[in-house]
Write an enzyme that holds these catalytic residues in place. Structure first.
Site, PDB file in Angstrom:
ATOM      1  N   CYS A 113       0.816  -1.226   0.000  1.00  0.00           N
ATOM      2  CA  CYS A 113       0.000   0.000   0.000  1.00  0.00           C
ATOM      3  C   CYS A 113       0.844   1.268   0.000  1.00  0.00           C
ATOM      4  O   CYS A 113       0.335   2.354  -0.268  1.00  0.00           O
ATOM      5  CB  CYS A 113      -0.948  -0.004   1.195  1.00  0.00           C
ATOM      6  SG  CYS A 113      -1.957  -1.480   1.246  1.00  0.00           S
ATOM      7  N   HIS A 252      -2.897   7.004   2.765  1.00  0.00           N
ATOM      8  CA  HIS A 252      -3.368   5.700   2.297  1.00  0.00           C
ATOM      9  C   HIS A 252      -4.738   5.447   2.915  1.00  0.00           C
ATOM     10  O   HIS A 252      -4.967   5.733   4.091  1.00  0.00           O
ATOM     11  CB  HIS A 252      -2.391   4.590   2.687  1.00  0.00           C
ATOM     12  CG  HIS A 252      -2.937   3.240   2.358  1.00  0.00           C
ATOM     13  ND1 HIS A 252      -3.461   2.960   1.119  1.00  0.00           N
ATOM     14  CD2 HIS A 252      -3.096   2.115   3.104  1.00  0.00           C
ATOM     15  CE1 HIS A 252      -3.904   1.718   1.121  1.00  0.00           C
ATOM     16  NE2 HIS A 252      -3.705   1.178   2.312  1.00  0.00           N
ATOM     17  N   ASN A 282     -10.009   0.081   0.182  1.00  0.00           N
ATOM     18  CA  ASN A 282      -8.542   0.053   0.157  1.00  0.00           C
ATOM     19  C   ASN A 282      -8.081  -0.581  -1.155  1.00  0.00           C
ATOM     20  O   ASN A 282      -8.292  -1.772  -1.380  1.00  0.00           O
ATOM     21  CB  ASN A 282      -8.045  -0.753   1.368  1.00  0.00           C
ATOM     22  CG  ASN A 282      -6.534  -0.874   1.433  1.00  0.00           C
ATOM     23  OD1 ASN A 282      -5.827  -0.507   0.499  1.00  0.00           O
ATOM     24  ND2 ASN A 282      -6.037  -1.395   2.542  1.00  0.00           N
TER      25      ASN A 282
HETATM   26  C1  LIG Z   1      -9.995  -5.118   9.940  1.00  0.00           C
HETATM   27  C2  LIG Z   1     -10.622  -4.095  10.855  1.00  0.00           C
HETATM   28  C3  LIG Z   1     -11.604  -3.233  10.080  1.00  0.00           C
HETATM   29  C4  LIG Z   1     -11.346  -4.801  11.961  1.00  0.00           C
HETATM   30  O1  LIG Z   1     -11.903  -3.854  12.849  1.00  0.00           O
HETATM   31  P1  LIG Z   1     -11.728  -4.040  14.419  1.00  0.00           P
HETATM   32  O2  LIG Z   1     -12.450  -2.943  15.056  1.00  0.00           O
HETATM   33  O3  LIG Z   1     -10.259  -4.175  14.685  1.00  0.00           O
HETATM   34  O4  LIG Z   1     -12.521  -5.368  14.648  1.00  0.00           O
HETATM   35  P2  LIG Z   1     -11.969  -6.718  15.318  1.00  0.00           P
HETATM   36  O5  LIG Z   1     -10.941  -7.368  14.452  1.00  0.00           O
HETATM   37  O6  LIG Z   1     -11.597  -6.381  16.723  1.00  0.00           O
HETATM   38  O7  LIG Z   1     -13.276  -7.578  15.285  1.00  0.00           O
HETATM   39  C5  LIG Z   1     -14.377  -7.234  16.031  1.00  0.00           C
HETATM   40  C6  LIG Z   1     -15.476  -8.244  15.770  1.00  0.00           C
HETATM   41  O8  LIG Z   1     -16.065  -7.961  14.487  1.00  0.00           O
HETATM   42  C7  LIG Z   1     -16.117  -9.154  13.742  1.00  0.00           C
HETATM   43  N1  LIG Z   1     -15.996  -8.840  12.334  1.00  0.00           N
HETATM   44  C8  LIG Z   1     -14.875  -8.800  11.586  1.00  0.00           C
HETATM   45  N2  LIG Z   1     -15.214  -8.488  10.321  1.00  0.00           N
HETATM   46  C9  LIG Z   1     -16.544  -8.324  10.285  1.00  0.00           C
HETATM   47  C10 LIG Z   1     -17.446  -7.984   9.269  1.00  0.00           C
HETATM   48  N3  LIG Z   1     -17.049  -7.747   8.012  1.00  0.00           N
HETATM   49  N4  LIG Z   1     -18.750  -7.885   9.573  1.00  0.00           N
HETATM   50  C11 LIG Z   1     -19.185  -8.111  10.834  1.00  0.00           C
HETATM   51  N5  LIG Z   1     -18.373  -8.448  11.832  1.00  0.00           N
HETATM   52  C12 LIG Z   1     -17.067  -8.543  11.572  1.00  0.00           C
HETATM   53  C13 LIG Z   1     -14.990  -9.995  14.249  1.00  0.00           C
HETATM   54  O9  LIG Z   1     -15.240 -11.353  13.965  1.00  0.00           O
HETATM   55  C14 LIG Z   1     -15.015  -9.692  15.718  1.00  0.00           C
HETATM   56  O10 LIG Z   1     -16.010 -10.468  16.309  1.00  0.00           O
HETATM   57  P3  LIG Z   1     -15.763 -11.144  17.753  1.00  0.00           P
HETATM   58  O11 LIG Z   1     -15.533  -9.983  18.695  1.00  0.00           O
HETATM   59  O12 LIG Z   1     -17.033 -11.869  17.980  1.00  0.00           O
HETATM   60  O13 LIG Z   1     -14.557 -12.000  17.587  1.00  0.00           O
HETATM   61  C15 LIG Z   1      -9.501  -3.180  11.466  1.00  0.00           C
HETATM   62  O14 LIG Z   1      -8.748  -3.914  12.388  1.00  0.00           O
HETATM   63  C16 LIG Z   1      -8.571  -2.615  10.440  1.00  0.00           C
HETATM   64  O15 LIG Z   1      -8.968  -1.813   9.610  1.00  0.00           O
HETATM   65  N6  LIG Z   1      -7.283  -2.974  10.513  1.00  0.00           N
HETATM   66  C17 LIG Z   1      -6.306  -2.483   9.610  1.00  0.00           C
HETATM   67  C18 LIG Z   1      -6.420  -3.194   8.333  1.00  0.00           C
HETATM   68  C19 LIG Z   1      -5.590  -2.585   7.272  1.00  0.00           C
HETATM   69  O16 LIG Z   1      -5.372  -1.413   7.292  1.00  0.00           O
HETATM   70  N7  LIG Z   1      -5.124  -3.394   6.345  1.00  0.00           N
HETATM   71  C20 LIG Z   1      -4.408  -2.951   5.236  1.00  0.00           C
HETATM   72  C21 LIG Z   1      -3.145  -2.322   5.603  1.00  0.00           C
HETATM   73  S1  LIG Z   1      -2.517  -1.487   4.231  1.00  0.00           S
END
Ligand SMILES: CC(C)(COP(=O)(O)OP(=O)(O)OC[C@H]1O[C@@H](n2cnc3c(N)ncnc32)[C@H](O)[C@@H]1OP(=O)(O)O)[C@@H](O)C(=O)NCCC(=O)NCCS
Length: 325
Positions: A113, A252, A282
């Site tokens: 990215c 980004h 993204n």
């Molecule tokens: C991926 C991301 C959106 C997840 O958000 P988060 O607030 O961290 O959520 P968590 O991973 O803590 O998950 C919370 C809950 O939501 C759930 N969940 C994950 N994806 C879901 C979706 N699409 N829909 C509904 N629920 C979802 C998980 O299973 C988890 O459930 P649980 O508590 O029962 O286990 C976030 O961590 C993120 O954006 N990370 C960076 C990713 C990134 O930038 N990647 C590219 C880098 S260039």
């Protein structure tokens, strides 16, 4: 010291739109969850016959038109991509042939990215030392081909697209400072495990879905906020500028919460942050590239403005680039 600047920008987004409502029919998710947790509403999906070089070529044509240069004038083409058309040859060479840019030297950059920022800074070095007069830099991705459409943790995040910029010597303004960083000890946080020389493609790797993006989202999230804010500070320090001097940040577009937490750390108001995440999700290297183009086309950047490109990605890698427009 030569001043190197961006003399044209372009973008290409595939026509097909995949909305959060569409995703609700594919995995156990909701528009409400995706919107509040990521800021994404829609993303674009390339047609099966569209590869990264096709998106890249369309974005390049748009950028060339804006720059006033012709494909035959190009001396360097760099494509930043983690979804190349194939393992080799480089996507940049394929784009060269499509454009008819016979004179250009071509190669790809793999910096996920942060690829577009890495490629801009690489091109700047070549032009500054007089090796080439100009460069076409492209961020292009068909992430839908490495997205696991059964994994709700990742499939809601990514989209396809391309953005491009033409660089050359400029009379005023140009790149003021650059900053790059990498930490390979964090490689396992975000990767496509199979398909390379470590784990070549086999029936087993396909059965285990190892050709798709695997991510530890939470860990990446925490690191991204700090890394992007630190990169911005480093680029500012080098240029002898303060956060308040920035007119627009092109970050980004991974998650709106990452972007806003970074802005808060820097003390920047949201009005100084350019966003396209709601529309496109993204798109890895294409996110900053298309966002820069979107900001220029929507007159969010005026001559003399101080613009900050700031990105991070798998590797981990990160980079920031301050430009006086
Ligand atoms: C991926 C991301 C959106 C997840 O958000 P988060 O607030 O961290 O959520 P968590 O991973 O803590 O998950 C919370 C809950 O939501 C759930 N969940 C994950 N994806 C879901 C979706 N699409 N829909 C509904 N629920 C979802 C998980 O299973 C988890 O459930 P649980 O508590 O029962 O286990 C976030 O961590 C993120 O954006 N990370 C960076 C990713 C990134 O930038 N990647 C590219 C880098 S260039």
């Amino acid at each position: 010291m030569k001043k190197i600047g961006i003399i044209g920008v372009g973008e290409y987004l595939p026509k097909k739109v995949l909305s959060n409502a569409d995703l609700e029919k594919m995995v156990d998710t909701s528009d409400e969850w995706i919107t509040t947790r990521t800021g994404i509403k829609k993303r674009r999906i390339a047609l099966p016959e569209e590869a990264s070089s096709d998106l890249a070529t369309n974005a390049a044509k748009d950028a060339l038109k804006n720059s006033g240069l012709k494909a035959q004038d190009l001396e360097l083409i760099i494509v930043a991509t983690i979804t190349p058309d194939m393992q080799f040859p480089s996507t940049a060479c394929i784009v060269q042939a499509k454009l008819g840019a016979k004179k250009a030297v071509c190669f790809d950059i793999s910096a996920a990215c942060a690829g577009f920022v890495y490629a801009i800074i690489t091109a700047q070095q070549f032009i500054a030392r007089g090796a080439y007069k100009n460069a076409l830099v492209i961020g292009s991705e068909v992430l839908s081909t490495v997205t696991d459409w059964k994994d709700r943790n990742t499939c809601v995040l990514f989209g396809d697209g391309a953005g491009a910029a033409v660089l050359a010597e400029v009379r005023s303004g140009g790149i003021l400072s650059t900053y790059l960083g990498s930490d390979g000890s964090l490689a396992e946080l975000l990767m496509v495990p199979a398909g390379g020389s470590r784990t070549p493609a086999s029936h087993k790797t396909i059965d285990k879905r190892l050709h798709y993006i695997k991510m530890q989202g939470n860990e990446v999230f925490k690191l991204a906020v700090k890394i992007m804010a630190d990169a911005a500070q480093s680029a500012l320090k080098q240029a002898g500028l303060e956060c308040a001097d920035i007119d627009l940040v092109i970050p980004h577009q991974a998650n709106i919460r990452i972007i806003m937490a970074m802005a808060k750390r820097l003390g920047l108001p949201s009005s100084k942050i350019y966003l396209n995440i709601e529309e496109y999700g993204n798109m890895s290297s294409a996110s900053t590239a298309a966002a820069l183009c979107g900001a220029v086309k929507r007159n969010r950047i005026k001559k003399g403005d101080i613009v900050l490109l700031d990105a991070f990605g798998a590797g981990l890698v990160w980079g920031a680039c301050l430009i006086k427009w």
